[in-house]
Design a protein around this motif. Structure first.
Motif, PDB file in Angstrom:
ATOM      1  N   SER A   1    -111.803  52.435 -72.200  1.00 20.20           N
ATOM      2  CA  SER A   1    -111.998  53.719 -72.872  1.00 20.20           C
ATOM      3  C   SER A   1    -112.103  53.541 -74.380  1.00 20.20           C
ATOM      4  O   SER A   1    -111.622  52.550 -74.937  1.00 20.20           O
ATOM      5  CB  SER A   1    -110.867  54.697 -72.538  1.00 20.20           C
TER       6      SER A   1
ATOM      7  N   THR B   1    -112.344  66.589 -68.980  1.00 15.09           N
ATOM      8  CA  THR B   1    -111.038  67.202 -69.160  1.00 15.09           C
ATOM      9  C   THR B   1    -111.044  67.939 -70.493  1.00 15.09           C
ATOM     10  O   THR B   1    -111.227  67.334 -71.554  1.00 15.09           O
ATOM     11  CB  THR B   1    -109.919  66.145 -69.140  1.00 15.09           C
TER      12      THR B   1
ATOM     13  N   SER C   1    -112.636  63.205 -72.050  1.00 12.35           N
ATOM     14  CA  SER C   1    -111.502  64.079 -72.312  1.00 12.35           C
ATOM     15  C   SER C   1    -111.577  64.531 -73.760  1.00 12.35           C
ATOM     16  O   SER C   1    -111.658  63.711 -74.673  1.00 12.35           O
ATOM     17  CB  SER C   1    -110.197  63.318 -72.056  1.00 12.35           C
TER      18      SER C   1
ATOM     19  N   THR D   1    -114.256  57.322 -70.940  1.00 17.60           N
ATOM     20  CA  THR D   1    -113.649  56.333 -70.051  1.00 17.60           C
ATOM     21  C   THR D   1    -114.646  55.904 -68.982  1.00 17.60           C
ATOM     22  O   THR D   1    -115.317  56.734 -68.369  1.00 17.60           O
ATOM     23  CB  THR D   1    -112.375  56.904 -69.389  1.00 17.60           C
TER      24      THR D   1
ATOM     25  N   GLY E   1    -115.647  69.104 -63.052  1.00 19.42           N
ATOM     26  CA  GLY E   1    -116.495  68.049 -62.532  1.00 19.42           C
ATOM     27  C   GLY E   1    -117.953  68.445 -62.658  1.00 19.42           C
ATOM     28  O   GLY E   1    -118.288  69.624 -62.527  1.00 19.42           O
TER      29      GLY E   1
ATOM     30  N   VAL F   1    -110.098  71.156 -66.088  1.00 15.84           N
ATOM     31  CA  VAL F   1    -110.767  69.919 -65.700  1.00 15.84           C
ATOM     32  C   VAL F   1    -112.000  70.334 -64.905  1.00 15.84           C
ATOM     33  O   VAL F   1    -111.889  71.083 -63.931  1.00 15.84           O
ATOM     34  CB  VAL F   1    -109.851  69.009 -64.851  1.00 15.84           C
TER      35      VAL F   1
ATOM     36  N   LEU G   1    -119.328  62.976 -63.283  1.00 11.42           N
ATOM     37  CA  LEU G   1    -118.612  63.058 -64.549  1.00 11.42           C
ATOM     38  C   LEU G   1    -117.471  64.051 -64.405  1.00 11.42           C
ATOM     39  O   LEU G   1    -117.670  65.162 -63.904  1.00 11.42           O
ATOM     40  CB  LEU G   1    -119.560  63.526 -65.669  1.00 11.42           C
ATOM     41  N   THR G   2    -116.297  63.641 -64.852  1.00 12.83           N
ATOM     42  CA  THR G   2    -115.152  64.546 -64.913  1.00 12.83           C
ATOM     43  C   THR G   2    -114.844  64.793 -66.373  1.00 12.83           C
ATOM     44  O   THR G   2    -114.609  63.855 -67.134  1.00 12.83           O
ATOM     45  CB  THR G   2    -113.924  63.942 -64.206  1.00 12.83           C
TER      46      THR G   2
ATOM     47  N   ASP H   1    -117.591  57.645 -66.476  1.00 11.18           N
ATOM     48  CA  ASP H   1    -117.402  58.655 -65.435  1.00 11.18           C
ATOM     49  C   ASP H   1    -116.383  59.735 -65.825  1.00 11.18           C
ATOM     50  O   ASP H   1    -116.206  60.686 -65.099  1.00 11.18           O
ATOM     51  CB  ASP H   1    -117.035  58.018 -64.091  1.00 11.18           C
ATOM     52  N   ARG H   2    -115.741  59.585 -67.017  1.00 14.28           N
ATOM     53  CA  ARG H   2    -114.758  60.572 -67.454  1.00 14.28           C
ATOM     54  C   ARG H   2    -114.836  60.789 -68.962  1.00 14.28           C
ATOM     55  O   ARG H   2    -115.054  59.847 -69.718  1.00 14.28           O
ATOM     56  CB  ARG H   2    -113.342  60.098 -67.122  1.00 14.28           C
TER      57      ARG H   2
END
Length: 142
Positions: A78, A16, A139, A72, A23, A21, A13-14, A136-137
């Motif tokens: 997303s 933001t 924000s 996302t 990880g 940012v 997972l990232t 996986d993301r």
């Protein structure tokens, strides 16, 4: 347990944030408070047991209290979800289904899942739309 082909030291997972940012590895996600529930879904057959971290706990871990969270997936799909829509009895960021880590093929590595069977409030088009898999993301915006 690491995902097949993904070492536990690799980011799954990232996140933001407004000023960074970050990880997160599977080990780091699993170190957060764990929640598990059984529910049926409109995408699977029969009851499923999901294990993961409550979205409210994940957001608290990063100090996110308001704004919007852009979620996302690996295929770049997303959605935007208001932070205040996540509740203590609601969504988890699931990293296991039926005791197994999830691969891209099985809607993993991460899947935002609600306890759909627990209340009619988790059986709406909005909730189903928020149930993003192959996540996986994330924000955060204010």
């Amino acid at each position: 347990m690491p995902l097949p082909g993904i070492a536990s030291t690799e980011d799954v997972l990232t996140m933001t944030l407004p000023d960074a940012v970050v990880g997160m590895t599977m080990d780091e996600l699993e170190a957060l408070p764990v929640t598990e529930f059984e529910t049926s879904t409109i995408w699977t057959e029969g009851p499923q047991v999901f294990r993961g971290v409550r979205m409210v706990d994940l957001l608290a871990h990063f100090g996110i209290e308001s704004g919007t969270l852009k979620l996302t997936a690996a295929n770049d799909y997303s959605i935007d979800v208001p932070v205040d829509s996540f509740t203590d009895d609601g969504a988890i960021l699931a990293y296991q289904r039926n005791g197994q880590t999830m691969t891209l093929r099985t809607k993993g590595p991460l899947w935002v899942v609600y306890p759909y069977d627990s209340s009619p409030k988790f059986q709406s088009e909005v909730i189903y739309s928020n149930s993003i898999w192959q996540l996986d993301r994330m924000s955060a915006t204010e």
